[in-house]
Motif scaffolding. Structure first.
Motif, PDB file in Angstrom:
ATOM      1  N   ALA A   1      38.014  29.895  45.640  1.00  0.00           N
ATOM      2  CA  ALA A   1      37.772  30.541  47.027  1.00  0.00           C
ATOM      3  C   ALA A   1      39.227  30.555  47.199  1.00  0.00           C
ATOM      4  O   ALA A   1      39.838  31.979  47.900  1.00  0.00           O
ATOM      5  CB  ALA A   1      37.363  29.669  48.174  1.00  0.00           C
ATOM      6  N   ILE A   2      40.308  29.631  47.036  1.00  0.00           N
ATOM      7  CA  ILE A   2      41.640  30.012  47.548  1.00  0.00           C
ATOM      8  C   ILE A   2      42.371  31.212  46.919  1.00  0.00           C
ATOM      9  O   ILE A   2      43.033  32.001  47.481  1.00  0.00           O
ATOM     10  CB  ILE A   2      42.428  28.937  47.491  1.00  0.00           C
ATOM     11  N   ALA A   3      42.239  31.044  45.288  1.00  0.00           N
ATOM     12  CA  ALA A   3      42.695  31.961  44.610  1.00  0.00           C
ATOM     13  C   ALA A   3      42.103  33.630  44.964  1.00  0.00           C
ATOM     14  O   ALA A   3      42.941  34.397  45.010  1.00  0.00           O
ATOM     15  CB  ALA A   3      42.293  31.804  43.302  1.00  0.00           C
ATOM     16  N   TRP A   4      40.952  33.697  45.292  1.00  0.00           N
ATOM     17  CA  TRP A   4      40.440  34.892  45.827  1.00  0.00           C
ATOM     18  C   TRP A   4      40.848  35.386  47.089  1.00  0.00           C
ATOM     19  O   TRP A   4      41.486  36.623  47.305  1.00  0.00           O
ATOM     20  CB  TRP A   4      38.829  34.845  45.981  1.00  0.00           C
TER      21      TRP A   4
ATOM     22  N   ASP B   1      44.559  39.048  49.674  1.00  0.00           N
ATOM     23  CA  ASP B   1      45.807  39.309  50.761  1.00  0.00           C
ATOM     24  C   ASP B   1      46.839  40.155  49.832  1.00  0.00           C
ATOM     25  O   ASP B   1      47.467  41.099  50.376  1.00  0.00           O
ATOM     26  CB  ASP B   1      46.404  38.080  51.106  1.00  0.00           C
ATOM     27  N   LEU B   2      47.057  39.623  48.505  1.00  0.00           N
ATOM     28  CA  LEU B   2      48.109  40.325  47.842  1.00  0.00           C
ATOM     29  C   LEU B   2      47.526  42.063  47.658  1.00  0.00           C
ATOM     30  O   LEU B   2      48.350  43.059  47.677  1.00  0.00           O
ATOM     31  CB  LEU B   2      48.247  39.797  46.407  1.00  0.00           C
ATOM     32  N   ASN B   3      46.433  41.929  47.372  1.00  0.00           N
ATOM     33  CA  ASN B   3      45.857  43.486  47.267  1.00  0.00           C
ATOM     34  C   ASN B   3      45.941  44.399  48.507  1.00  0.00           C
ATOM     35  O   ASN B   3      46.365  45.470  48.533  1.00  0.00           O
ATOM     36  CB  ASN B   3      44.400  43.418  47.030  1.00  0.00           C
TER      37      ASN B   3
ATOM     38  N   HIS C   1      37.645  49.539  48.095  1.00  0.00           N
ATOM     39  CA  HIS C   1      39.126  49.774  47.624  1.00  0.00           C
ATOM     40  C   HIS C   1      39.045  50.584  46.378  1.00  0.00           C
ATOM     41  O   HIS C   1      38.511  50.181  45.469  1.00  0.00           O
ATOM     42  CB  HIS C   1      39.859  48.743  47.641  1.00  0.00           C
ATOM     43  N   TRP C   2      40.020  51.490  46.243  1.00  0.00           N
ATOM     44  CA  TRP C   2      40.252  52.203  44.932  1.00  0.00           C
ATOM     45  C   TRP C   2      41.017  51.513  44.029  1.00  0.00           C
ATOM     46  O   TRP C   2      41.070  51.697  42.822  1.00  0.00           O
ATOM     47  CB  TRP C   2      41.246  53.705  45.066  1.00  0.00           C
ATOM     48  N   VAL C   3      41.724  50.271  44.446  1.00  0.00           N
ATOM     49  CA  VAL C   3      42.374  49.375  43.466  1.00  0.00           C
ATOM     50  C   VAL C   3      41.869  48.029  44.062  1.00  0.00           C
ATOM     51  O   VAL C   3      42.257  47.686  45.370  1.00  0.00           O
ATOM     52  CB  VAL C   3      43.840  49.349  43.201  1.00  0.00           C
ATOM     53  N   PHE C   4      40.946  47.189  43.376  1.00  0.00           N
ATOM     54  CA  PHE C   4      40.624  45.818  44.122  1.00  0.00           C
ATOM     55  C   PHE C   4      41.092  44.864  43.095  1.00  0.00           C
ATOM     56  O   PHE C   4      40.277  44.337  42.053  1.00  0.00           O
ATOM     57  CB  PHE C   4      39.253  45.863  44.560  1.00  0.00           C
ATOM     58  N   LEU C   5      42.169  44.157  43.096  1.00  0.00           N
ATOM     59  CA  LEU C   5      42.579  42.928  42.153  1.00  0.00           C
ATOM     60  C   LEU C   5      41.901  41.955  42.052  1.00  0.00           C
ATOM     61  O   LEU C   5      41.464  41.445  40.674  1.00  0.00           O
ATOM     62  CB  LEU C   5      43.841  42.693  42.579  1.00  0.00           C
ATOM     63  N   PRO C   6      41.045  41.318  43.141  1.00  0.00           N
ATOM     64  CA  PRO C   6      40.462  40.159  43.042  1.00  0.00           C
ATOM     65  C   PRO C   6      39.238  40.385  42.013  1.00  0.00           C
ATOM     66  O   PRO C   6      38.524  39.552  41.731  1.00  0.00           O
ATOM     67  CB  PRO C   6      39.854  39.948  44.314  1.00  0.00           C
ATOM     68  N   ALA C   7      38.886  41.629  41.697  1.00  0.00           N
ATOM     69  CA  ALA C   7      37.653  41.748  40.778  1.00  0.00           C
ATOM     70  C   ALA C   7      37.884  41.013  39.593  1.00  0.00           C
ATOM     71  O   ALA C   7      36.620  40.523  38.895  1.00  0.00           O
ATOM     72  CB  ALA C   7      37.318  43.065  40.610  1.00  0.00           C
TER      73      ALA C   7
ATOM     74  N   ILE D   1      30.026  30.438  43.096  1.00  0.00           N
ATOM     75  CA  ILE D   1      29.681  29.780  44.581  1.00  0.00           C
ATOM     76  C   ILE D   1      31.309  30.064  45.001  1.00  0.00           C
ATOM     77  O   ILE D   1      31.369  30.318  46.247  1.00  0.00           O
ATOM     78  CB  ILE D   1      29.606  28.401  44.740  1.00  0.00           C
ATOM     79  N   GLY D   2      32.194  29.709  44.194  1.00  0.00           N
ATOM     80  CA  GLY D   2      33.829  29.736  44.833  1.00  0.00           C
ATOM     81  C   GLY D   2      33.981  31.090  45.383  1.00  0.00           C
ATOM     82  O   GLY D   2      34.635  31.446  46.587  1.00  0.00           O
ATOM     83  N   LEU D   3      33.510  32.360  44.523  1.00  0.00           N
ATOM     84  CA  LEU D   3      33.971  33.531  44.384  1.00  0.00           C
ATOM     85  C   LEU D   3      32.981  33.858  45.985  1.00  0.00           C
ATOM     86  O   LEU D   3      33.810  34.752  46.888  1.00  0.00           O
ATOM     87  CB  LEU D   3      33.157  34.590  43.562  1.00  0.00           C
ATOM     88  N   MET D   4      31.975  33.316  46.218  1.00  0.00           N
ATOM     89  CA  MET D   4      31.059  33.633  47.328  1.00  0.00           C
ATOM     90  C   MET D   4      31.760  33.310  48.510  1.00  0.00           C
ATOM     91  O   MET D   4      31.908  33.940  49.595  1.00  0.00           O
ATOM     92  CB  MET D   4      29.650  33.156  47.263  1.00  0.00           C
ATOM     93  N   VAL D   5      32.416  31.992  48.602  1.00  0.00           N
ATOM     94  CA  VAL D   5      32.903  31.410  49.684  1.00  0.00           C
ATOM     95  C   VAL D   5      34.393  32.260  49.938  1.00  0.00           C
ATOM     96  O   VAL D   5      34.307  32.676  51.087  1.00  0.00           O
ATOM     97  CB  VAL D   5      33.314  30.035  49.504  1.00  0.00           C
ATOM     98  N   GLY D   6      35.063  32.413  48.919  1.00  0.00           N
ATOM     99  CA  GLY D   6      36.333  33.245  49.100  1.00  0.00           C
ATOM    100  C   GLY D   6      35.891  34.679  49.749  1.00  0.00           C
ATOM    101  O   GLY D   6      36.547  35.289  50.510  1.00  0.00           O
TER     102      GLY D   6
END
Lengths: 121, 186
Positions: B17-20, B25-27, B41-47, B63-68
């Motif tokens: 979740a934190i990494a997401w 935020d970087l994206n 977004h036309w560019v989405f890094l977290p994908a 689950i972590g992805l959902m939380v993030g």
């Protein structure tokens, strides 16, 4: 077969990174490097202890320095390692890495598939 | 379930979740001008994290992805919205299903030992398509069809490009790290 939960996470991470590393443009082999890897595969199959010096001496079509550069390139691409002999540090062996073994295995499977198709015809 | 397993699972979910959130935020910082809408977004890094963490951690990663994803949705912290919950859920469920079928199709072992670079590329595209389709199907019930189609395309393109960028950076970085390590050993 180990289940997904029993497999250590670091092992999965290493395999995942190895797969992602294949995508790097720095990983592509030149035709000469592919040929060299093929020659090394034959020597490894014969269970010979292959040394850098032997490869440089036995090369007929390329100069020893060129052969050395190609071996270094294979090392930089993670296909071989060049550890020194513990008794004589001047001697360096050419050892295949997991990546090289996987590469040779893929070639072997490709050849078998090709032969099977030829036999069917 | 032992306490150790519970702690390990919680740590994985939290880490993912934190990494997401960090990559989101970087994206936002790097590609703010390429935002199509608040959800596309036309560019989405977290994908890229969907593929990586679901391959590594399975349903815990999902689950972590959902939380993030929930914490990065607009107004999610102000009040609970069912829409945001569904959007966050699709961020984990869609790649989980896509990877489940792709792993069987490519016959990848649970320890990922037969995973190849080409498989990772296909997985990225399938995850992007799955996420785009799931979200578009939901939004089709609420918004204009033309907008939904355009948004769906931007989600697919954004996820694909974002995954390509992140995986390229990782692959080149890993190659350089191996080279430096090999030179040091020799």
């Amino acid at each position: 077969m180990t289940s997904s939960n029993q497999t250590p996470a670091y092992l999965k991470l290493l395999n995942l990174l190895s797969a992602i590393r294949e995508l790097s443009p720095l990983q592509n082999l030149s035709a000469d490097e592919e040929k060299l890897l093929g020659e090394l595969a034959v020597r490894w199959h014969l269970s010979e202890k292959v040394t850098v010096g032997e490869m440089m001496q036995d090369s007929e079509r390329v100069s020893p320095s060129t052969m050395y550069r190609r071996l270094i390139s294979l090392r930089d691409k993670g296909l071989v390692s060049l550890p020194a002999d513990k008794a004589d540090r001047r001697i360096k062996f050419v050892i295949p890495t997991t990546a090289a073994k996987n590469y040779i295995k893929k070639l072997d499977e490709g050849m078998k598939n090709l032969m099977q198709e030829q036999l069917k015809d | 379930m032992s306490a150790q397993t519970l702690i390990a699972g919680t740590a994985k979910i939290s880490g993912v979740a934190i990494a997401w959130v960090l990559l989101f935020d970087l994206n936002q910082y790097a590609f703010a001008q390429l935002e199509y809408s608040s959800r596309a977004h036309w560019v989405f890094l977290p994908a890229a994290l969907r593929i990586i963490f679901v391959l590594l951690f399975g349903w815990l990663g999902a689950i972590g992805l959902m939380v993030g994803a929930y914490f990065t949705l607009p107004d999610s912290l102000m009040s609970f919205q069912f829409t945001n919950f569904l959007l966050a859920a699709s961020s984990g469920v869609a790649p989980l299903l896509a990877l489940f079928y792709c792993r069987r199709f490519f016959k990848v072992n649970p320890d990922l030992s037969e995973l190849r670079g080409a498989h990772v590329v296909v997985l990225s595209i399938v995850c992007a398509a799955a996420n785009s389709v799931v979200l578009s199907m939901y939004f089709a019930t609420q918004e204009d069809v033309r907008f939904v189609i355009e948004q769906g395309i931007s989600i697919f393109v954004g996820d694909s490009l974002g995954s390509a960028i992140v995986l390229s950076v990782i692959s080149i970085g890993a190659s350089i790290a191996v080279k430096l390590n090999q030179r040091k050993e020799s």
